[in-house]
Design a protein around this motif. Structure first.
Motif, PDB file in Angstrom:
ATOM      1  N   PHE A   1      36.176 -21.981  29.495  1.00  0.00           N
ATOM      2  CA  PHE A   1      36.616 -21.640  30.850  1.00  0.00           C
ATOM      3  C   PHE A   1      36.354 -22.794  31.808  1.00  0.00           C
ATOM      4  CE2 PHE A   1      35.626 -19.894  35.037  1.00  0.00           C
ATOM      5  CZ  PHE A   1      36.735 -19.113  35.289  1.00  0.00           C
ATOM      6  N   LEU A   2      35.146 -23.327  31.754  1.00  0.00           N
ATOM      7  CA  LEU A   2      34.783 -24.400  32.676  1.00  0.00           C
ATOM      8  C   LEU A   2      35.612 -25.655  32.404  1.00  0.00           C
ATOM      9  CD1 LEU A   2      30.901 -24.080  32.797  1.00  0.00           C
ATOM     10  CD2 LEU A   2      32.545 -23.383  34.518  1.00  0.00           C
TER      11      LEU A   2
ATOM     12  N   ILE B   1      32.763 -29.507  41.247  1.00  0.00           N
ATOM     13  CA  ILE B   1      32.033 -28.265  41.032  1.00  0.00           C
ATOM     14  C   ILE B   1      32.422 -27.244  42.107  1.00  0.00           C
ATOM     15  CG2 ILE B   1      29.748 -27.244  40.836  1.00  0.00           C
ATOM     16  CD1 ILE B   1      30.232 -29.162  38.649  1.00  0.00           C
ATOM     17  N   LEU B   2      32.535 -27.727  43.337  1.00  0.00           N
ATOM     18  CA  LEU B   2      32.890 -26.811  44.410  1.00  0.00           C
ATOM     19  C   LEU B   2      34.337 -26.347  44.259  1.00  0.00           C
ATOM     20  CD1 LEU B   2      31.009 -28.453  47.371  1.00  0.00           C
ATOM     21  CD2 LEU B   2      30.408 -26.411  46.095  1.00  0.00           C
TER      22      LEU B   2
ATOM     23  N   GLU C   1      33.115 -19.358  25.116  1.00  0.00           N
ATOM     24  CA  GLU C   1      34.021 -18.795  26.118  1.00  0.00           C
ATOM     25  C   GLU C   1      33.753 -19.458  27.471  1.00  0.00           C
ATOM     26  OE1 GLU C   1      33.376 -14.676  26.616  1.00  0.00           O
ATOM     27  OE2 GLU C   1      35.275 -14.315  27.643  1.00  0.00           O
ATOM     28  N   LEU C   2      32.471 -19.573  27.799  1.00  0.00           N
ATOM     29  CA  LEU C   2      32.107 -20.181  29.074  1.00  0.00           C
ATOM     30  C   LEU C   2      32.496 -21.650  29.116  1.00  0.00           C
ATOM     31  CD1 LEU C   2      30.553 -19.834  31.787  1.00  0.00           C
ATOM     32  CD2 LEU C   2      28.558 -20.683  30.589  1.00  0.00           C
TER      33      LEU C   2
ATOM     34  N   ILE D   1      40.108 -16.508  42.008  1.00  0.00           N
ATOM     35  CA  ILE D   1      40.541 -15.787  40.821  1.00  0.00           C
ATOM     36  C   ILE D   1      39.991 -14.375  40.823  1.00  0.00           C
ATOM     37  CG2 ILE D   1      39.972 -15.615  38.362  1.00  0.00           C
ATOM     38  CD1 ILE D   1      42.400 -17.245  39.049  1.00  0.00           C
TER      39      ILE D   1
ATOM     40  N   LYS E   1      29.997 -16.629  20.810  1.00  0.00           N
ATOM     41  CA  LYS E   1      31.276 -16.296  21.447  1.00  0.00           C
ATOM     42  C   LYS E   1      31.212 -16.580  22.938  1.00  0.00           C
ATOM     43  CE  LYS E   1      34.431 -14.265  18.765  1.00  0.00           C
ATOM     44  NZ  LYS E   1      35.839 -14.616  18.805  1.00  0.00           N
ATOM     45  N   GLN E   2      30.165 -16.067  23.548  1.00  0.00           N
ATOM     46  CA  GLN E   2      30.041 -16.183  24.996  1.00  0.00           C
ATOM     47  C   GLN E   2      29.851 -17.628  25.429  1.00  0.00           C
ATOM     48  OE1 GLN E   2      26.807 -13.582  25.816  1.00  0.00           O
ATOM     49  NE2 GLN E   2      28.018 -11.742  25.462  1.00  0.00           N
ATOM     50  N   LEU E   3      29.051 -18.344  24.653  1.00  0.00           N
ATOM     51  CA  LEU E   3      28.811 -19.744  24.995  1.00  0.00           C
ATOM     52  C   LEU E   3      30.107 -20.522  25.011  1.00  0.00           C
ATOM     53  CD1 LEU E   3      26.764 -22.077  25.413  1.00  0.00           C
ATOM     54  CD2 LEU E   3      26.827 -22.400  22.959  1.00  0.00           C
TER      55      LEU E   3
ATOM     56  N   LEU F   1      31.003 -35.588  41.832  1.00  0.00           N
ATOM     57  CA  LEU F   1      30.958 -34.478  40.884  1.00  0.00           C
ATOM     58  C   LEU F   1      30.886 -33.153  41.626  1.00  0.00           C
ATOM     59  CD1 LEU F   1      31.095 -34.197  37.923  1.00  0.00           C
ATOM     60  CD2 LEU F   1      28.641 -34.423  37.778  1.00  0.00           C
ATOM     61  N   LEU F   2      30.175 -33.202  42.744  1.00  0.00           N
ATOM     62  CA  LEU F   2      30.026 -31.988  43.550  1.00  0.00           C
ATOM     63  C   LEU F   2      31.377 -31.481  44.028  1.00  0.00           C
ATOM     64  CD1 LEU F   2      27.759 -30.214  44.626  1.00  0.00           C
ATOM     65  CD2 LEU F   2      27.787 -31.552  46.703  1.00  0.00           C
TER      66      LEU F   2
ATOM     67  N   LEU G   1      35.803 -25.884  41.416  1.00  0.00           N
ATOM     68  CA  LEU G   1      35.751 -24.849  40.390  1.00  0.00           C
ATOM     69  C   LEU G   1      35.204 -23.547  40.961  1.00  0.00           C
ATOM     70  CD1 LEU G   1      34.560 -26.559  37.106  1.00  0.00           C
ATOM     71  CD2 LEU G   1      36.839 -25.991  37.848  1.00  0.00           C
TER      72      LEU G   1
ATOM     73  N   ILE H   1      37.044 -19.983  41.060  1.00  0.00           N
ATOM     74  CA  ILE H   1      36.484 -18.744  40.515  1.00  0.00           C
ATOM     75  C   ILE H   1      36.539 -17.626  41.547  1.00  0.00           C
ATOM     76  CG2 ILE H   1      34.333 -17.670  39.775  1.00  0.00           C
ATOM     77  CD1 ILE H   1      33.681 -20.197  38.307  1.00  0.00           C
ATOM     78  N   LEU H   2      36.179 -17.972  42.780  1.00  0.00           N
ATOM     79  CA  LEU H   2      36.164 -16.938  43.811  1.00  0.00           C
ATOM     80  C   LEU H   2      37.571 -16.405  44.067  1.00  0.00           C
ATOM     81  CD1 LEU H   2      33.589 -18.366  46.342  1.00  0.00           C
ATOM     82  CD2 LEU H   2      33.317 -16.518  44.703  1.00  0.00           C
TER      83      LEU H   2
END
Lengths: 693, 693
Positions: free
Chosen positions: A401-402, A62-63, A397-398, A72, A393-395, A58-59, A65, A69-70
């Motif tokens: 995204f994930l 996560i890494l 949205e997050l 992006i 909305k934010q929840l 899983l790590l 992702l 993100i970085l």
């Protein structure tokens, strides 16, 4: 990232296949007590190792992702638009996939023994009696017979393979819900007829065209001898259904950034959201097509009708369930103000329970969640406190995204780590051709037909853009990975992966070029309805009245009826906004109306509170209908009076005319004060910051 | 809710135990092709049924949570404080548990056949060869031998039983992270020494006292003949460790609502957060105590030392990992401003990867997550944009709320649905007595010792309150349900459940009574440090100077060194706040300092931006030390100059004196303008609402 993967592989845990000597005589030398203690320790160690391995796997994601993100962030910082985050996630996934596949070789464990347990069925749960102790095993899946021997080498690859149902039950729901929850744009409702046509009719057309073409391709392959297994017509149709779900997330992101024409945006976004739902139900109905008798792949009218019935039943069931939960949430949240955490938690739980309820009832959770999202946005949202509106909305949205980036990076990874790829060049070429033709058969004929009825025509450059924006994404992937048991499904899956890669990278990357090539205007002032405001200006200067009648006839009568019903009755009952029921219901229902109307609604009478009155822009028409009932019902205050002045405002084909008016900016500014605020994505523009730590 | 459970049970799916006639001659009549097609259909149907059942099970919990939220809203609305949401969740869980256990009887399925597969080991993965097809099975767990026969009746109950690891790997991490993330209160740091003493020393004392008492109890039981299985001294110690994790969430909620003394709050909250971490590591070290040789339950120095080494290693490893990830996140977020979604996503992913990394490395994820949360709050939080600060707070607040209530409702449910309860009255009574004595042996002696060093004494009514607030909650439950294989563990689990119920309901419900009984002041102005401000007033009127020296000696020198280091070096390097490095580093490091200092830090020189300068309130001392280095470093501006005036402000035991000053309210208001804003929970006080839909 490459350095960090090391621990993941270092702690690699190998599947121990224990031999079952059939009819073994249990031979154990040591005392049972000590032996069992040792066994317990071994089992615990194994479980611990397995847990560590799972964490490491899983790590990796996560890494991945995090890395996405970085990067992006870097791209956004440099305004680099050729690669969307999803495309990037796929690239990183690919790289990690290559490393896992070719870079790492696991030494063979000598102590491995192979077990062959002869059982005459494969129950979902197996009880195994190991020297008096019972262990429970759960079915994970079937393994290809030819893979059993090198299961060891593949073990690591199989370890990073998720259960396909994870996509459907965990990752897709937030994506789809978010799509529905953010669909509440007036442009969506204005183009509703066209969107429904593209999404329903278009998807069905596309599915059958692709299915037929692929059947031709497959028949050809069979004759050439290129086909290594069964591939039935239903398989072709299934393929048509799954690749008909478009997902232009990349294109839409660029549209948003470049502020492309809002109608085009609404058409594309609306179509992609709804055709996901259609494609899911369609594919499950095709799978359900099971003619009785021996040969299960012949044509049979009864089975076809049954499939059609399933389509209708599942779709309408999911729709009803989603809407029902949305309405229940709206009613509950009607009372639940003041406690933001409770509100948000309830909103989240109710939306989730829609999914679970639909799945438990045998409907399609994803579809239910979509319509639940739309309903929540339409009603519940108005009942939430402003903070909870932001929070929800934010929840989502997050979560969106994930989940989205996770799926796309997994797609990249699985191109190399998936065990049963079947890449057939002929099938792949055929699929790309079929996809192109299928998309064209969806867009162009429907656009032609729609243009007959639309005042605001879908111009040819818009049509080309829609054709071009037929990307495939998360939904197509999730549908194709769900079942990869047969040869046909494996070939589909491999081809689907390539389709997604191609469309996301090539079509997604070429969006800006395509926009400028098709000379589609960019930089339209966000969601503010520029064209309408311009047309207002046009109307005012040209003189109104003459066109009002024609506009009234042109706007969809069905939609107008629905809008009136929604605005006059549903909104007041379900939300704190809208006009009070006492004003909209006939006088005879007075007491009932007073009972059902919330105190806030009365306050609304004076001031503009109905955030949704911008739902339809030509509400000059509506205020007329609305005005018939009672004079004092003008709930939207200044807005409606403005709307009356706008009556008959034709919404477009003034796009070219606008340049004739040099001073339109001034008019727009003036008009904007009258028009209600827009329902754009939460623009986090520095709320007054009270909390400091 | 009761009506809705029906579908869950209607779609009940029964475990099919298939007989394995050892050495069967495979006898199959039909053609292999057709047979496999039929088999596939059957398998698919089974999988679908199982999925529907899972959805329905999860739905029960979601609806339970929804019900809890609605009831809680009612309670909050009516200001009913006797029952906290967690207590309520337990009650609802209990009710549903009773219904599942006694209300529903599943008819026996006649077609069931029992399989006894004789294997000589229990691998984590099992390959089963079913008539030429290979199926993969994963180990789920051991089943009690005497349960195999009535597995069918219990199947439904076992279905609603979650894998215990779910608690540790999914539900606990957000709870613990949230605790760490919201720990950033200056009162925590001011009472740090006492909190560490209670959490580390106290927990170890409590663990061993309870362990010894329980060993006595168990020995007695053995002699009376009340013991039905093995119960070793390590088991007793393990029990001591798991019940030493306090979780006064109920009490703290009431404290928050009633605005009880902030020092008491900080002591209780800090202790409960940290002792969770200690208890986890302690219990795993006790489990790791494995003397070599035949008898595995004797005393052995080497094994003890090894366990002690494991405790130190795992704790410090987890601590280091958590802090490291926190610092990495801080460094990344240093650059990642402007894109709130990316920021929030990164924050979430990095915090999650802490957990996974720790688990993959063999450390304790929960402990790592706790320290990661504290580090994030201390450094990363300052780098986030205000919107992301809100978002992350809200996100983890929501996750914490959902996870906590889920665990507590599951606790209620499991009292009736768990299969292997061992309720032994003697053990239960013994446990309650031991718990009481253990808690007392933690609080009173330590408080006495701490009071020797503390200026702001922990008065006896505070001690009684802390004694009373030793509730047990989520952590104790998660630790005890993790392993319920042996008789001893089962008895522990059942007893632990009762302990949680009793403490949450009785102690939690009696908090307000206890507060008034102990005459602890309520209604202290939130987190504003009332007493300090009062003491400032006292100091100013009494005259300062004489007391300064003594205060300086009294404040922990270790903490002062750390604070200086943190404030002068770490904060400027890791965050945008704090003084610029150029001011705090020696002149010879000029270029390096300029390189490492962010532009914002220079801006900070003029205005108060360091949100954490309120970390220590006696920073008169610090500004002195700090002033030694350079004169122009006064980063906290007005505040520090205020602080200098406050120098030697004794923080308490003026609580009684305060009433002597009738006009203290006026002074407080005046002082508050100078003091920085408080780090209370996000007070969602109407941010300017821009988004309307």
């Amino acid at each position: 990232i490459l350095l960090r993967i090391k621990p993941a592989t270092r702690t690699l845990w190998l599947l121990v296949l224990v031999s079952l000597p059939v009819c073994i005589s249990v031979c154990r030398a040591s005392s049972p007590q000590e032996d069992s203690a040792m066994e317990n320790i071994v089992t615990e160690k194994k479980a611990e190792e397995s847990h560590r391995q799972d964490s490491a796997d899983l790590l990796i994601f996560i890494l991945l992702l995090t890395l996405t993100i970085l990067t992006i962030w870097l791209f956004k910082h440099r305004r680099f638009r050729f690669l969307h985050e999803t495309g990037l996630a796929m690239i990183y996934g690919l790289i990690v996939g290559v490393i896992l596949r070719y870079g790492i070789h696991v030494p063979r464990d000598v102590s491995n023994i192979t077990l062959n347990c002869q059982v005459n069925a494969s129950p979902a749960t197996l009880l195994v009696n190991v020297s008096g102790k019972f262990y429970e095993y759960t079915l994970k899946g079937e393994i290809n017979a030819n893979e059993v021997n090198d299961v060891q080498d593949n073990e690591m690859l199989r370890k990073v393979t998720f259960d396909p149902e994870v996509f459907f039950n965990i990752l897709l729901p937030p994506i789809i819900f978010h799509a529905g929850y953010s669909l509440k744009r007036r442009h969506f409702f204005r183009n509703m007829g066209s969107i429904l046509a593209y999404a329903f009719l278009g998807t069905v057309i596309s599915c059958f065209i692709i299915g037929l073409l692929m059947y031709g391709c497959v028949t050809l392959m069979k004759q050439v001898g290129q086909l290594g297994g069964d591939f039935f017509f239903t398989d072709c149709l299934f393929f048509g259904a799954i690749v008909s779900a478009t997902d232009p997330v990349t294109v839409l992101a660029i549209f948003n950034e470049l502020q492309v024409d809002v109608d085009l945006y609404a058409l594309l976004f609306g179509e992609s959201v709804l055709n996901d739902a259609v494609a899911v139900v369609l594919s499950s109905s095709i799978v359900a097509y099971q003619p009785e008798g021996d040969n299960s792949h012949t044509f049979e009218v009864m089975a076809l009708l049954k499939s059609f019935g399933i389509f209708l039943g599942v779709f309408s069931g999911s729709f009803a369930l989603g809407v029902a939960t949305g309405i229940v949430t709206a009613l509950i949240s009607f009372f639940l103000r003041d406690f933001q955490l409770l509100e948000t938690a309830l909103f989240f739980l109710m939306s989730w329970s829609t999914f679970l309820l639909a799945e438990a009832c045998g409907f399609t959770g994803v579809v239910a969640v979509l319509f639940c999202g739309i309903t929540q946005a339409h009603y519940t949202y108005n009942n939430l406190s402003p903070e909870s509106q932001d929070r929800t909305k934010q929840l989502f949205e997050l979560l969106n995204f994930l989940a989205e980036n996770f799926i796309f990076s997994y797609m990249g990874l699985t191109l190399f780590t998936f065990q049963n790829h079947v890449f057939n060049p002929m099938f792949i070429v055929g699929a790309f051709v079929a996809l192109f033709i299928g998309r064209a058969a969806n867009i162009y004929p429907l656009s032609f037909l729609l243009n007959l009825g639309r005042r605001n025509k879908i111009r040819s450059n818009f049509q080309h853009m829609m054709m071009f924006a037929g990307l495939r994404g998360a939904m197509t992937f999730a549908l194709s990975i769900r079942d990869t048991a047969t040869y046909a499904r494996q070939m589909m899956f491999s081809t689907t992966l390539l389709v997604v890669f191609f469309t996301v990278w090539i079509c997604g990357g070429g969006t800006t070029q395509m926009l400028s090539c098709q000379r589609i205007r960019v930089g339209v002032d966000s969601d503010q309805d520029n064209s309408v405001m311009l047309s207002v200006f046009v109307q005012i200067s040209v003189g109104e009245g003459s066109e009002r009648r024609s506009t009234k006839q042109e706007s969809a009568w069905l939609f107008r009826i629905w809008y009136n019903f929604d605005h006059n009755y549903l909104k007041p009952i379900l939300t704190h906004s809208g006009p009070p029921l006492t004003a909209t219901l006939p006088p005879c229902c007075g007491p009932l109306a007073r009972f059902l109307t919330s105190p806030q609604a009365f306050e609304n009478e004076c001031q503009l509170k109905d955030d949704d009155s911008d739902l339809i822009l030509r509400d000059g028409d509506i205020s007329l209908t609305y005005g018939d009932i009672t004079v004092s019902t003008d709930a939207s205050g200044a807005h409606t009076s403005g709307g009356l002045a706008f009556a008959g405002a034709s919404t477009s084909d003034d796009l070219d005319r606008e340049l004739a008016y040099g001073d339109h900016e001034l008019v727009m500014r003036g008009t904007r004060l009258v028009l209600p605020m827009d329902d754009s994505e939460p623009s986090f523009t520095e709320p007054h910051h009270r909390m400091r730590m």
